[in-house]
Design an enzyme around this catalytic site. Structure first.
Site, PDB file in Angstrom:
ATOM      1  CB  SER A   1       2.775  -3.143   7.468  1.00  0.00           C
ATOM      2  OG  SER A   1       3.315  -3.361   6.186  1.00  0.00           O
ATOM      3  CB  VAL A   2       2.387  -8.325   6.949  1.00  0.00           C
ATOM      4  CG1 VAL A   2       1.364  -7.789   5.958  1.00  0.00           C
ATOM      5  CG2 VAL A   2       2.775  -9.756   6.615  1.00  0.00           C
ATOM      6  CE  LYS A   3       0.071  -5.594   1.850  1.00  0.00           C
ATOM      7  NZ  LYS A   3      -0.413  -6.510   0.809  1.00  0.00           N
ATOM      8  CG  ASP A   4       8.294  -3.675   6.415  1.00  0.00           C
ATOM      9  OD1 ASP A   4       7.631  -2.875   5.736  1.00  0.00           O
ATOM     10  OD2 ASP A   4       8.711  -3.409   7.558  1.00  0.00           O
TER      11      ASP A   4
END
Length: 453
Positions: free
Chosen positions: A42-45
């Site tokens: 995910s982009v949250k990394d």
């Protein structure tokens, strides 16, 4: 040799992929920034690393400490990867609307998971905002991340995601479209892109039950806009500090059903297996198509992986229960096919009213056919029984035949749904279906409403 020193060095530089069939009606080049290529899918990394490194640098996070965060799952996964590499403990506080897959994945990477109810106010002590803060105050040597108001969130996207998109499009991007939750992605990317070219339009995808769209358009935080919704990862009932509304040109709202349906369409039509917010973004793109011209380059961000939704949007039963599955209901048999194996509950003429009431309670039903040795001879409805009880408190001990109404109409399996619908009146709340094997099934108003797409 070409290798990364640890998994964190593989974060970023995700590909742009041209969308084709699913955006055929959009007259522009549409490119998806597919963030599932990050190691945590995910982009949250991106912002997980940035928030932790910034907290280490200024002393908020100390060696051997415990990281605590309220998350919809993806931020928790990113934090877990960093915690493993850097030697921290992690507690993730998650709402009960999030998929089981997200909770299982977090536990698999060593996080302790605390589940909180969704349908409570943010200030409620049971909310995942409140529980996160409480755990942080009670846990020694801990740090509460607070991705909503932690400005390292949007800074990560200003420093990484925005420059990547600019470089990958050779500066030709004209529109950026993304789901808005914490606001870090839209604000960080938006700020970078507008610094490069102020004419680039930044569009946010919101969901019904969230406050963003109305607040952006009117400046009013309308609590009447807030209600429970299914879509994950976008929308909020608060105004996070990371959402810079001055950078956003507009919002469009997408329904839970459309988000779920288009999540599946992306997989089937583009062979890209992504999550719920991506479905919302694609439907949002289609709603915004009048804003795009043939020469435009539109970038939409696909937030996370479809693997986190296999028990929800990618599960036919889950979709069908919520009326999201696009099935063609044309005949009586289509309405009952998912529960055709259930036994028809009946009551006999000589049984007491109390027996019918007990059956309604036990099976959670509102209408029951009445039978005798010759077949169907009447019906009872909870509304009629209630009226009878108000008129005569002793009605519970009377036989059903004294209070029953007319028998329900009976139709064949192949009867068109339009004809079945016409049989429902103020006096009739159900229809029986002849299964042609000596047994019958029941269709209620609820079944008809549930079949409406």
């Amino acid at each position: 040799m070409d290798f990364s020193k640890n998994i964190l060095e593989t974060i970023g530089n995700t590909p742009l992929v041209k969308l084709n069939k699913i955006v055929a009606e959009i007259d522009a080049l549409v490119l998806a920034k597919v963030e599932t290529f990050n190691p945590g899918n995910s982009v949250k990394d991106r912002m997980a690393v940035k928030m932790i490194e910034d907290a280490e640098a200024d002393g908020r996070l100390k060696p051997g400490g415990t990281i605590i965060e309220g998350t919809s799952g993806n931020t928790g996964m990113g934090l877990a990867l960093v915690a493993i590499i850097k030697g921290y403990k992690l507690i993730c506080v998650i709402s009960d609307k999030q998929s089981k897959e997200k909770m299982d994945i977090l536990r698999a990477v060593g996080a302790k998971v605390v589940v909180c109810p969704t349908d409570v106010e943010p200030t409620d002590p049971r909310s995942y905002y409140s529980v996160s803060k409480r755990l942080a105050s009670e846990t020694p040597n801990s740090w509460y991340v607070n991705q909503y108001d932690n400005m390292s969130n949007s800074l990560a996207h200003y420093e990484q995601t925005g420059p990547e998109i600019w470089k990958q499009t050779d500066g030709k991007i004209t529109h950026f479209v993304v789901g808005v939750g914490t606001g870090g992605t839209i604000s960080g990317v938006g700020r970078y892109l507008k610094e490069k070219n102020p004419n680039i339009k930044i569009w946010g995808i919101d969901t019904y039950g969230s406050v963003f769209k109305k607040y952006h358009e009117t400046g009013i935080f309308d609590e009447n806009e807030i209600y429970s919704y299914i879509t994950e990862g976008i929308g909020e009932d608060i105004l996070p500090k990371n959402v810079d509304f001055s950078l956003i040109d507009g919002f469009t709202k997408v329904t839970d059903k459309d988000a779920a349906v288009y999540t599946r369409k992306i997989a089937l039509e583009e062979a890209i297996f992504v999550g719920n917010s991506a479905g919302a973004c694609v439907k949002g793109l289609l709603q915004l198509k009048e804003h795009f011209k043939p020469e435009d380059v539109v970038v939409v961000l696909f937030h996370d992986s479809g693997s986190r939704y296999v028990g929800k949007m990618f599960n036919d039963d889950w979709m069908r229960e919520r009326g999201f599955l696009e099935e063609n209901v044309t005949k009586a048999e289509d309405v009952i096919k998912d529960h055709i194996d259930k036994q028809l509950i009946v009551v006999r003429t000589e049984e007491l009213v109390s027996h019918a009431i007990e059956r309604m309670r036990k099976y959670k039903i509102s209408q029951i056919p009445v039978v005798d040795i010759n077949g169907f001879v009447g019906s009872v409805d909870e509304t009629d029984l209630f009226r009878s009880y108000v008129a005569d408190k002793n009605v519970a001990e009377k036989p059903i035949k004294e209070v029953m109404g007319k028998p329900f109409p009976i139709v064949k399996l192949g009867t068109p749904i339009e004809e079945v619908s016409k049989l429902f009146t103020k006096e009739n709340d159900a229809v029986l279906v002849d299964l042609e094997n000596g047994s019958h099934h029941i269709i209620t108003k609820y079944d008809i409403i549930g079949s409406i797409k």
